[in-house]
Structure formats: C-alpha cells, structure tokens
Design a protein around this motif. Structure first.
Motif, PDB file in Angstrom:
ATOM      1  N   VAL A 185      -4.120  -4.542  -4.231  1.00  0.00           N
ATOM      2  CA  VAL A 185      -2.850  -4.281  -5.216  1.00  0.00           C
ATOM      3  C   VAL A 185      -2.401  -5.730  -5.243  1.00  0.00           C
ATOM      4  O   VAL A 185      -1.926  -6.522  -4.523  1.00  0.00           O
ATOM      5  N   ILE A 186      -2.880  -5.901  -6.793  1.00  0.00           N
ATOM      6  CA  ILE A 186      -1.603  -6.905  -7.436  1.00  0.00           C
ATOM      7  C   ILE A 186      -0.422  -6.577  -8.212  1.00  0.00           C
ATOM      8  O   ILE A 186      -0.026  -5.853  -8.788  1.00  0.00           O
ATOM      9  N   PRO A 187       0.190  -7.341  -7.617  1.00  0.00           N
ATOM     10  CA  PRO A 187       1.712  -7.358  -7.935  1.00  0.00           C
ATOM     11  C   PRO A 187       2.193  -8.051  -9.046  1.00  0.00           C
ATOM     12  O   PRO A 187       1.619  -8.536  -9.736  1.00  0.00           O
ATOM     13  N   ARG A 188       3.324  -7.831  -9.681  1.00  0.00           N
ATOM     14  CA  ARG A 188       3.825  -8.032 -10.530  1.00  0.00           C
ATOM     15  C   ARG A 188       3.168  -7.657 -11.843  1.00  0.00           C
ATOM     16  O   ARG A 188       2.595  -8.488 -13.141  1.00  0.00           O
ATOM     17  N   PHE A 189       2.208  -6.731 -12.377  1.00  0.00           N
ATOM     18  CA  PHE A 189       1.577  -6.156 -13.167  1.00  0.00           C
ATOM     19  C   PHE A 189       1.763  -6.604 -14.919  1.00  0.00           C
ATOM     20  O   PHE A 189       1.059  -6.620 -15.423  1.00  0.00           O
ATOM     21  N   ALA A 190       2.925  -6.684 -15.451  1.00  0.00           N
ATOM     22  CA  ALA A 190       2.890  -7.679 -16.466  1.00  0.00           C
ATOM     23  C   ALA A 190       2.664  -9.070 -16.061  1.00  0.00           C
ATOM     24  O   ALA A 190       3.141  -9.245 -17.400  1.00  0.00           O
ATOM     25  N   SER A 191       2.672  -9.584 -15.356  1.00  0.00           N
ATOM     26  CA  SER A 191       3.025 -11.407 -14.960  1.00  0.00           C
ATOM     27  C   SER A 191       2.200 -11.202 -13.915  1.00  0.00           C
ATOM     28  O   SER A 191       2.353 -11.989 -12.770  1.00  0.00           O
ATOM     29  N   PRO A 192       1.114 -10.991 -13.313  1.00  0.00           N
ATOM     30  CA  PRO A 192       0.399 -10.798 -12.185  1.00  0.00           C
ATOM     31  C   PRO A 192       0.068 -12.468 -12.197  1.00  0.00           C
ATOM     32  O   PRO A 192      -0.063 -13.020 -12.420  1.00  0.00           O
ATOM     33  N   PRO A 193      -0.244 -12.623 -10.541  1.00  0.00           N
ATOM     34  CA  PRO A 193      -0.566 -13.911 -10.017  1.00  0.00           C
ATOM     35  C   PRO A 193      -2.002 -14.149 -10.308  1.00  0.00           C
ATOM     36  O   PRO A 193      -2.481 -13.181  -9.856  1.00  0.00           O
ATOM     37  N   LEU A 207       0.724  -1.150  -0.330  1.00  0.00           N
ATOM     38  CA  LEU A 207       0.188   0.339   0.243  1.00  0.00           C
ATOM     39  C   LEU A 207       0.964   1.087   0.114  1.00  0.00           C
ATOM     40  O   LEU A 207       1.450   1.718   1.349  1.00  0.00           O
ATOM     41  N   SER A 208       0.909   2.570  -1.161  1.00  0.00           N
ATOM     42  CA  SER A 208       2.080   3.074  -1.225  1.00  0.00           C
ATOM     43  C   SER A 208       1.101   4.589  -0.380  1.00  0.00           C
ATOM     44  O   SER A 208       0.805   4.021  -0.730  1.00  0.00           O
ATOM     45  N   ARG A 209       2.035   5.306  -0.354  1.00  0.00           N
ATOM     46  CA  ARG A 209       2.047   5.928  -0.015  1.00  0.00           C
ATOM     47  C   ARG A 209       0.487   6.978  -0.688  1.00  0.00           C
ATOM     48  O   ARG A 209      -0.141   7.370   0.343  1.00  0.00           O
ATOM     49  N   THR A 210       0.912   7.386  -1.311  1.00  0.00           N
ATOM     50  CA  THR A 210      -0.304   7.598  -2.477  1.00  0.00           C
ATOM     51  C   THR A 210      -1.480   6.904  -2.258  1.00  0.00           C
ATOM     52  O   THR A 210      -2.671   6.842  -2.121  1.00  0.00           O
ATOM     53  N   ASP A 211      -1.769   5.448  -2.377  1.00  0.00           N
ATOM     54  CA  ASP A 211      -2.582   4.463  -1.888  1.00  0.00           C
ATOM     55  C   ASP A 211      -3.395   4.459  -0.929  1.00  0.00           C
ATOM     56  O   ASP A 211      -4.483   4.969  -0.134  1.00  0.00           O
ATOM     57  N   ALA A 212      -3.071   4.893   0.363  1.00  0.00           N
ATOM     58  CA  ALA A 212      -2.752   5.505   2.320  1.00  0.00           C
ATOM     59  C   ALA A 212      -3.537   6.520   2.399  1.00  0.00           C
ATOM     60  O   ALA A 212      -4.517   6.566   2.654  1.00  0.00           O
ATOM     61  N   THR A 213      -2.984   7.406   1.382  1.00  0.00           N
ATOM     62  CA  THR A 213      -3.480   8.989   1.357  1.00  0.00           C
ATOM     63  C   THR A 213      -4.512   9.154   0.677  1.00  0.00           C
ATOM     64  O   THR A 213      -5.646  10.098   0.822  1.00  0.00           O
ATOM     65  N   HIS A 214      -5.026   9.415  -0.670  1.00  0.00           N
ATOM     66  CA  HIS A 214      -5.699   9.307  -1.451  1.00  0.00           C
ATOM     67  C   HIS A 214      -6.608   8.070  -2.134  1.00  0.00           C
ATOM     68  O   HIS A 214      -6.926   8.658  -2.384  1.00  0.00           O
ATOM     69  N   GLY A 220      -2.200  -8.116  -1.983  1.00  0.00           N
ATOM     70  CA  GLY A 220      -2.186  -7.393  -0.981  1.00  0.00           C
ATOM     71  C   GLY A 220      -3.334  -6.747  -0.703  1.00  0.00           C
ATOM     72  O   GLY A 220      -4.358  -6.792  -1.452  1.00  0.00           O
ATOM     73  N   TRP A 221      -4.108  -7.007   0.661  1.00  0.00           N
ATOM     74  CA  TRP A 221      -5.433  -6.891   0.745  1.00  0.00           C
ATOM     75  C   TRP A 221      -5.349  -6.429   2.091  1.00  0.00           C
ATOM     76  O   TRP A 221      -4.778  -6.315   3.036  1.00  0.00           O
ATOM     77  N   TRP A 222      -6.192  -4.715   2.656  1.00  0.00           N
ATOM     78  CA  TRP A 222      -6.262  -3.825   3.149  1.00  0.00           C
ATOM     79  C   TRP A 222      -8.029  -3.581   3.636  1.00  0.00           C
ATOM     80  O   TRP A 222      -7.958  -3.540   2.207  1.00  0.00           O
ATOM     81  N   THR A 228      -3.842  -4.515   7.581  1.00  0.00           N
ATOM     82  CA  THR A 228      -3.641  -6.356   6.817  1.00  0.00           C
ATOM     83  C   THR A 228      -4.803  -6.931   7.018  1.00  0.00           C
ATOM     84  O   THR A 228      -5.073  -7.245   8.017  1.00  0.00           O
ATOM     85  N   ILE A 229      -5.421  -7.317   5.880  1.00  0.00           N
ATOM     86  CA  ILE A 229      -6.473  -8.227   5.741  1.00  0.00           C
ATOM     87  C   ILE A 229      -6.070  -9.486   5.273  1.00  0.00           C
ATOM     88  O   ILE A 229      -5.227 -10.381   4.181  1.00  0.00           O
ATOM     89  N   THR A 230      -7.304 -10.717   5.303  1.00  0.00           N
ATOM     90  CA  THR A 230      -6.860 -12.307   4.917  1.00  0.00           C
ATOM     91  C   THR A 230      -7.626 -11.744   3.160  1.00  0.00           C
ATOM     92  O   THR A 230      -8.130 -10.894   3.430  1.00  0.00           O
ATOM     93  N   PRO A 231      -6.966 -12.541   2.102  1.00  0.00           N
ATOM     94  CA  PRO A 231      -7.565 -12.493   0.768  1.00  0.00           C
ATOM     95  C   PRO A 231      -9.114 -12.556   1.131  1.00  0.00           C
ATOM     96  O   PRO A 231      -9.592 -13.543   1.881  1.00  0.00           O
ATOM     97  N   ALA A 232      -9.487 -12.702   0.191  1.00  0.00           N
ATOM     98  CA  ALA A 232     -11.184 -12.699  -0.633  1.00  0.00           C
ATOM     99  C   ALA A 232     -11.364 -14.260  -0.247  1.00  0.00           C
ATOM    100  O   ALA A 232      -9.970 -14.880  -0.389  1.00  0.00           O
ATOM    101  N   ARG A 233     -12.319 -14.711   0.111  1.00  0.00           N
ATOM    102  CA  ARG A 233     -12.144 -16.390  -0.137  1.00  0.00           C
ATOM    103  C   ARG A 233     -12.868 -16.960  -1.530  1.00  0.00           C
ATOM    104  O   ARG A 233     -13.679 -16.349  -1.750  1.00  0.00           O
ATOM    105  N   PRO A 234     -11.917 -17.727  -1.814  1.00  0.00           N
ATOM    106  CA  PRO A 234     -12.466 -18.063  -2.984  1.00  0.00           C
ATOM    107  C   PRO A 234     -13.796 -18.740  -3.531  1.00  0.00           C
ATOM    108  O   PRO A 234     -13.785 -19.787  -2.482  1.00  0.00           O
TER     109      PRO A 234
END
Length: 163
Positions: free
Chosen positions: A113-121, A95-102, A128-130, A139-145
């Motif tokens: 937040v989905i990491p590695r945007f060119a090859s995301p998991p 969670l970047s500073r911009t994400d957290a404040t804006h 990342g879940w907040w 921080t929270i656990t991910p959504a249940r699939p």
C-alpha cells in the motif's frame, strides 16, 4: 516481522510513485502488479492498471476478473509470475478491511500500500508491506532496493498495452 524476498529496482519505485501521484491528484486510487521471472525475486515488470474493467474511486480500486486474466496470461506467456500487487491510499499505508478480505489471499502473496496518493513517498520503506501466510496477513519488511530498470506495461480487459 518477516523479511520480504522481493528486490525492487529504483526505476520501478520511481514509476510507481509517479503514476500514483498523477492519479492521486485526481483523488482516485490506482495500483497494479509486480512481476518477477519464475524463480527470481527481482521485479522486472510493473503492470499498471489501465481503464477497461478497472474502477477507481477515492477509497477504492477494483480490477475485473477478465483484466486479471489478461495479466496472468501475459505473465504465463513470458515465464513471469505475480508475487505482489500494489495500490494507493489517500492517507496512510494500512491494510484496510476490504484489502484484507477481498485481496488475493494466496499463501506467500504480497500486498503493498502506497500512502498519500496525491504526494506519495518515493521510498518503498515508507510504503506498507504485507504477505499472506496460512490464514492471515502479516507485516513484512519492504522489498530490497536495487539499481536497474523494470519494463512498464498497462493491463485491462482489452489486454496488455505499452506504458
């Protein structure tokens, strides 16, 4: 760490990973919102950002107030609400500073937040879940699939579009 209350269908995860990868390979961030029926934690609509009023860069995604208004009007008209937004990062899920404040700092709202945007998991447990609680993001656990589908749309200042 709190538990997420959201349930995310596998089709939604696949669509988010696919869209993120396609735009990430162009070296820009993307994102959108996860919509659920009022009173139900199951994500039934994935609203991807469109073009008009959407600014994408390598380290930034900006959605205009008018585009947000169009999406929220759509949600209201379909008895949906938007408990979560998602966006991509080039490298890690943080969670970047911009994400957290804006970001949308509304009690109970979730930011993903989905990491590695060119090859995301393709596994939401690697994202990342907040959730915003009181005055801070936690921080929270991910959504249940789950199995199943989600309706896919695009939104921007011009309205709601088919995916």
């Amino acid at each position: 760490m709190s538990d997420s209350t959201l349930i995310i269908p596998s089709a939604a995860v696949a669509a988010i990973a696919s869209e993120t990868g396609a735009l990430g390979r162009l070296r820009v961030e993307t994102g959108g919102f996860l919509l659920t029926p009022v009173g139900d934690p199951t994500i039934t609509v994935v609203a991807f950002t469109g073009t008009t009023g959407i600014i994408r860069h390598r380290k930034m995604l900006q959605i205009s107030a008018r585009a947000l208004g169009r999406l929220f009007d759509y949600a209201d008209g379909h008895d949906l609400h938007a408990p979560a937004q998602f966006h991509s990062h080039e490298t890690t899920a943080f969670l970047s500073r911009t994400d957290a404040t804006h970001g949308l700092r509304v009690d109970g709202f979730t930011s993903v937040v989905i990491p590695r945007f060119a090859s995301p998991p393709g596994d939401p447990a690697a994202w990342g879940w907040w959730t915003f609680r009181d005055t801070a993001w936690e921080t929270i656990t991910p959504a249940r699939p789950s199995t199943g589908n989600a309706h896919l749309i695009r939104f921007d200042e011009d309205g709601i579009h088919a995916y």
